[in-house]
Design an enzyme around this catalytic site. Structure first.
Site, PDB file in Angstrom:
ATOM      1  N   GLU A 115       9.068 -88.416  46.654  1.00 52.23           N
ATOM      2  CA  GLU A 115       9.836 -87.467  46.563  1.00 52.23           C
ATOM      3  C   GLU A 115       9.786 -86.200  46.091  1.00 52.23           C
ATOM      4  O   GLU A 115       9.597 -86.549  45.154  1.00 52.23           O
ATOM      5  CB  GLU A 115      11.818 -87.768  47.114  1.00 52.23           C
ATOM      6  N   LYS A 117      10.965 -83.816  42.769  1.00 51.41           N
ATOM      7  CA  LYS A 117      11.987 -84.410  41.922  1.00 51.41           C
ATOM      8  C   LYS A 117      13.562 -83.427  41.239  1.00 51.41           C
ATOM      9  O   LYS A 117      12.383 -81.835  41.219  1.00 51.41           O
ATOM     10  CB  LYS A 117      12.129 -85.229  40.564  1.00 51.41           C
ATOM     11  N   ASP A 119      15.593 -79.942  40.461  1.00 51.34           N
ATOM     12  CA  ASP A 119      15.689 -79.958  39.185  1.00 51.34           C
ATOM     13  C   ASP A 119      16.968 -79.095  39.262  1.00 51.34           C
ATOM     14  O   ASP A 119      17.387 -78.235  39.155  1.00 51.34           O
ATOM     15  CB  ASP A 119      14.765 -78.787  38.582  1.00 51.34           C
ATOM     16  N   TYR A 232      19.122 -88.101  48.167  1.00 52.74           N
ATOM     17  CA  TYR A 232      18.252 -89.118  48.519  1.00 52.74           C
ATOM     18  C   TYR A 232      18.885 -90.437  48.228  1.00 52.74           C
ATOM     19  O   TYR A 232      16.959 -91.311  47.737  1.00 52.74           O
ATOM     20  CB  TYR A 232      17.578 -88.584  47.380  1.00 52.74           C
ATOM     21  N   LYS A 320       5.974 -86.619  36.478  1.00 55.58           N
ATOM     22  CA  LYS A 320       6.438 -84.842  35.672  1.00 55.58           C
ATOM     23  C   LYS A 320       5.292 -84.089  35.424  1.00 55.58           C
ATOM     24  O   LYS A 320       4.309 -84.512  35.408  1.00 55.58           O
ATOM     25  CB  LYS A 320       6.544 -84.874  34.252  1.00 55.58           C
ATOM     26  N   CYS A 414       3.420 -43.815  16.671  1.00 52.44           N
ATOM     27  CA  CYS A 414       2.518 -44.582  17.335  1.00 52.44           C
ATOM     28  C   CYS A 414       1.834 -45.817  16.007  1.00 52.44           C
ATOM     29  O   CYS A 414       2.044 -45.551  15.176  1.00 52.44           O
ATOM     30  CB  CYS A 414       1.408 -43.916  17.617  1.00 52.44           C
ATOM     31  N   CYS A 417      -1.585 -45.091  15.109  1.00 51.88           N
ATOM     32  CA  CYS A 417      -2.176 -43.497  15.009  1.00 51.88           C
ATOM     33  C   CYS A 417      -0.865 -42.985  14.158  1.00 51.88           C
ATOM     34  O   CYS A 417      -1.452 -41.774  12.870  1.00 51.88           O
ATOM     35  CB  CYS A 417      -2.585 -42.954  15.608  1.00 51.88           C
ATOM     36  N   CYS A 432       1.947 -42.074  22.869  1.00 54.82           N
ATOM     37  CA  CYS A 432       1.437 -41.912  21.925  1.00 54.82           C
ATOM     38  C   CYS A 432       1.012 -40.510  22.251  1.00 54.82           C
ATOM     39  O   CYS A 432       0.040 -41.300  23.341  1.00 54.82           O
ATOM     40  CB  CYS A 432       0.748 -42.648  21.352  1.00 54.82           C
ATOM     41  N   CYS A 437      -6.294 -41.096  18.809  1.00 61.43           N
ATOM     42  CA  CYS A 437      -5.708 -41.953  18.840  1.00 61.43           C
ATOM     43  C   CYS A 437      -6.808 -43.024  19.074  1.00 61.43           C
ATOM     44  O   CYS A 437      -6.865 -43.605  19.992  1.00 61.43           O
ATOM     45  CB  CYS A 437      -4.277 -42.545  19.153  1.00 61.43           C
TER      46      CYS A 437
HETATM   47  S1  IVH Z   1      16.048 -90.592  41.934  1.00 60.13           S
HETATM   48  C1  IVH Z   1      17.582 -94.617  40.420  1.00 60.13           C
HETATM   49  N1  IVH Z   1      15.204 -88.912  43.460  1.00 60.13           N
HETATM   50  O1  IVH Z   1      16.222 -86.663  38.049  1.00 60.13           O
HETATM   51  C2  IVH Z   1      16.946 -93.353  41.018  1.00 60.13           C
HETATM   52  N2  IVH Z   1      16.765 -88.233  40.662  1.00 60.13           N
HETATM   53  O2  IVH Z   1      16.168 -88.791  35.646  1.00 60.13           O
HETATM   54  C3  IVH Z   1      17.642 -93.053  40.006  1.00 60.13           C
HETATM   55  N3  IVH Z   1      16.402 -86.069  41.073  1.00 60.13           N
HETATM   56  O3  IVH Z   1      18.658 -86.978  36.619  1.00 60.13           O
HETATM   57  C4  IVH Z   1      17.032 -90.728  40.504  1.00 60.13           C
HETATM   58  N4  IVH Z   1      15.581 -85.684  42.860  1.00 60.13           N
HETATM   59  O4  IVH Z   1      19.222 -86.427  38.951  1.00 60.13           O
HETATM   60  C5  IVH Z   1      15.653 -89.525  42.268  1.00 60.13           C
HETATM   61  N5  IVH Z   1      14.736 -86.887  45.355  1.00 60.13           N
HETATM   62  C6  IVH Z   1      14.242 -87.682  43.190  1.00 60.13           C
HETATM   63  C7  IVH Z   1      15.710 -87.063  42.841  1.00 60.13           C
HETATM   64  C8  IVH Z   1      16.035 -87.471  41.132  1.00 60.13           C
HETATM   65  C9  IVH Z   1      15.750 -85.302  41.699  1.00 60.13           C
HETATM   66  C10 IVH Z   1      17.181 -86.045  39.452  1.00 60.13           C
HETATM   67  C11 IVH Z   1      18.259 -87.206  39.043  1.00 60.13           C
HETATM   68  C12 IVH Z   1      17.594 -87.409  37.849  1.00 60.13           C
HETATM   69  C13 IVH Z   1      16.991 -86.685  37.281  1.00 60.13           C
HETATM   70  C14 IVH Z   1      15.599 -88.591  36.743  1.00 60.13           C
END
Ligand code: IVH
Length: 678
Positions: A115, A117, A119, A232, A320, A414, A417, A432, A437
């Protein structure tokens, strides 16, 4: 025994991590990026793994993170809201897999979900008999803050389940869902544009803005912010059994929760990792910011048996991506002088790694930007480098100012120059205006010899600078006065190198009129206009006497370019330069013959369409256009599915975002040039 230097470092890490944790969660004003925080935490975890006696109850590794603010009522979570361990790159992801395989041989046969992640901010949503009752932040993982009223303002959040009343889905009596609330990037940008237009302060990034909005005591403010949600995880469910993460995602979807669309199920770790890597390349096409993907063991039974280490479930890992945003110190502000004399500021940074490369300089766009963002010399600044695009300064971190920072002043002269700099009325740019120059001369020479113009092999930016600094070139015509004796006296020049360069200069003498014309850098005359002018006039002699009327009579030459041409040829300094070229035997009269269709089809960009956005470092818009056209490509004004490439410079507009959304390849100026070289 723990070595003294390690104890000292651990104490330092404790102090730093506690401070950053407080900055982040309580003040909501982080002073380092998430990745920098992770790095410190991992360093500490490493020492604690080597020397377990270092683990103390107050170690920053021993908590799920987050102070609980006093503003909101507290909510106890029904179970711990866990975090995730990190894997940086494919190798670490496979190490994670090997680790859990050693703990449980069933791992050999499990599936994996991947999935995005997202932010954003974790939110924990409570439903009773399908009705949204309460929502909380993650807080310290056990106790969060009650932000129910704020969450209700998010349109994507279901208030009554199922969203489709006719859906054939069983609604549990109690359900607690975990998701991520966030602000889509495009909406964040649009919001900032609006604030800017209203003369108000703009926000630094979507994540902090979302955090501030969600925890605003005035829910009207929350409602006015473009927040949305993706879910999720099920933290608690009564009366229904779900066997896997994939089933969970589908079940959430059937109830009407928004779930991340790019989630996928894989039968082996290699495919899961490959999918993470694939999204690393295209993550900027997502509507939200993401710093990675999450790989999870799909089978719930195996997932829970694998257990928890610290605050992280063993059965999931965050894959990451390299950081795109980091903080560093702005050591100084430098000022570049362009070919036309425009002064452009740039940031001189304490070197820092972003996305795998060390960055020492970043663009500051223009002087207005520095004052708009109140960027001061000595500030800690947040910088971003996304994709191939040049790094830029997002803004200062005002909270860590010491008072020693200095306000930048626009140079009145400038920087190269020393002649007075001028700001023409109605223009943002400062120039300038000294025609001799040396900085402008260097840029002019670079342009004169570059690939798109006279194309002198082995003559680049470095040599242009060296020759001007050594006093060998006082104008572009002097390129043709170089001889072996002069070159051999230069550092880095041997016999062979000097001969090669002189041979290349000889070749350049025979370039057709249109090339020499565009090499001279007459304002408004790129490759295409130069070709039109060369075709129509056939020689410099004819051009020298051309009037504006003569010029506008030519297809493709407008009133403004015509005036620029007349002005340029009318200036005594330029007439002297042309005379010098004539004496040196650089006086082409050759008329360019239009390419035949067959020749056109052979060109490298034949059949390809380009869109330009933002300011390129060396080329004006029309120069880039001419370059593309000279290579057989077409330039259009808007991005569509038919666009082959989008060329992005500084401060790109929405075209860049659209290109990303459509998955169209993005190039910077250097990459555009490389296309032809390959
Ligand atoms: S799983 C126990 N899935 O990422 C499962 N986290 O430290 C732990 N986050 O702040 C989280 N998308 O809020 C999971 N698809 C995703 C996520 C997700 C974003 C965030 C979560 C947490 C950080 C992981």
């Amino acid at each position: 025994m723990v070595p003294a230097n390690i104890s000292a470092r651990v104490a330092e890490l404790h102090e730093a991590l506690h401070r950053h944790n407080y900055q982040y969660y309580v003040l909501q004003a982080p002073i380092i990026s998430d990745l920098e925080f992770d790095k410190l935490l991992r360093e500490l975890q490493g020492y604690e793994a080597d020397f377990p006696s270092l683990i103390s109850p107050d170690s920053p590794t021993q908590r799920v993170g987050g102070e609980v603010s006093e503003k909101f009522a507290k909510v106890a979570h029904p179970g711990p809201i866990l975090s995730l361990g990190n894997a940086f790159g494919a190798e670490e992801a496979k190490e994670w897999y090997e680790r859990i395989l050693r703990l449980d041989d069933r791992v050999e046969n499990v599936d994996f979900t991947v999935e995005p992640k997202i932010d954003g901010l974790t939110v924990v949503l409570h439903y009773e008999n399908g009705v949204f009752m309460q929502g909380a932040t993650r807080g310290n993982g056990e106790i969060g803050e009650d932000i129910t009223a704020n969450l209700r303002t998010i349109a994507a959040l279901p208030l009554k389940l199922p969203i489709d009343p006719n859906a054939k889905v069983v609604v549990p009596t109690r359900l607690v869902v975990r998701g991520e609330a966030f602000m889509p990037v495009a909406e964040f940008d649009a919001m900032n544009e609006k604030l800017k237009a209203a003369g108000e302060k703009t926000y630094v990034n979507p994540r902090n803005t979302a955090s501030g909005a969600l925890r605003n005591l005035d829910t009207k403010v929350t409602a006015s912010r473009p927040l949305t949600l993706l879910c999720y995880q099920i933290v608690l469910i009564e009366g229904i059994a779900l066997d896997s993460q994939w089933e969970t995602l589908n079940y959430l979807k059937s109830l009407g929760f928004p779930v991340p669309a790019v989630s996928q199920l894989f039968s082996n770790i290699d495919d899961a990792v490959a999918y993470c890597e694939e999204w690393g390349e295209k993550r900027s096409t997502l509507s939200y910011e993401t710093d990675g993907m999450v790989i999870k063991v799909n089978e719930n039974a195996v997932y829970s048996d694998l257990g928890i280490v610290g605050k992280d479930p063993r059965a999931a890992v965050a894959y990451k991506y390299p950081a795109q945003e980091v903080t560093t110190t702005l050591n100084d502000i430098g000022v570049n002088v362009g070919r036309t004399g425009v002064l452009t500021p740039y940031a001189i940074l304490e070197p820092v790694e972003v996305g795998g490369v060390v960055v020492r300089q970043a663009t500051l766009h223009n002087f207005d930007f520095i004052f708009e963002k109140d960027i001061r010399i000595g500030d800690r600044v947040l910088i971003k480098r996304a994709g191939e695009v040049i790094p830029y300064v997002i803004g200062p971190i005002v909270d860590v100012r010491t008072g020693a920072e200095r306000v930048f002043e626009i140079p009145s002269v400038c920087p190269v120059c020393g002649e007075p700099a001028e700001q023409p009325e109605g223009e943002v740019a400062v120039y300038c205006v000294n025609a001799s120059c040396p900085a402008q001369l260097k840029r002019n020479i670079e342009h004169f010899v570059s690939r798109g113009t006279l194309d002198i092999d082995g003559f680049g930016e470095k040599l242009a600078v060296q020759l001007v600094d050594e006093g060998l070139l006082a104008d572009v015509a002097d390129v043709f006065t170089l001889d072996k004796e002069k070159l051999l006296a230069l550092e880095g020049f041997g016999d062979k190198k000097a001969d090669n360069l002189l041979a290349a200069i000889e070749v350049a003498k025979t370039r057709p009129l249109d090339r020499l014309l565009s090499a001279l850098g007459v304002k408004g005359v790129g490759d295409v206009a130069a070709r039109d002018l060369a075709n129509a006039f056939g020689s410099f002699d004819a051009l020298l006497t051309a009037t504006v009327d003569d010029l506008v009579a030519i297809d493709g030459i407008g009133q403004i370019s015509a005036q620029f041409v007349v002005d340029w040829f009318g200036r005594p300094a330029n007439q002297k330069l042309l005379e010098k070229l004539r004496v040196l035997g650089v006086w082409p009269t050759q008329v360019v013959i239009q390419q035949t269709e067959a020749e056109q089809a052979e060109l490298p960009f034949s059949g390809q369409t380009f869109v330009l956005t933002g300011t390129l470092p060396n080329w004006s818009r029309s120069e880039a256009k001419s370059f593309i056209e000279a290579n057989g490509g077409k330039v259009t004004g808007s991005v569509s599915k038919k666009t082959s490439y989008v060329v992005v410079g500084e401060s790109p507009g929405s075209k860049a975002t659209k290109a990303e959304a459509l998955g169209i390849q993005i190039l910077d100026e250097a990459a555009l040039r490389r296309l032809v070289e390959n």
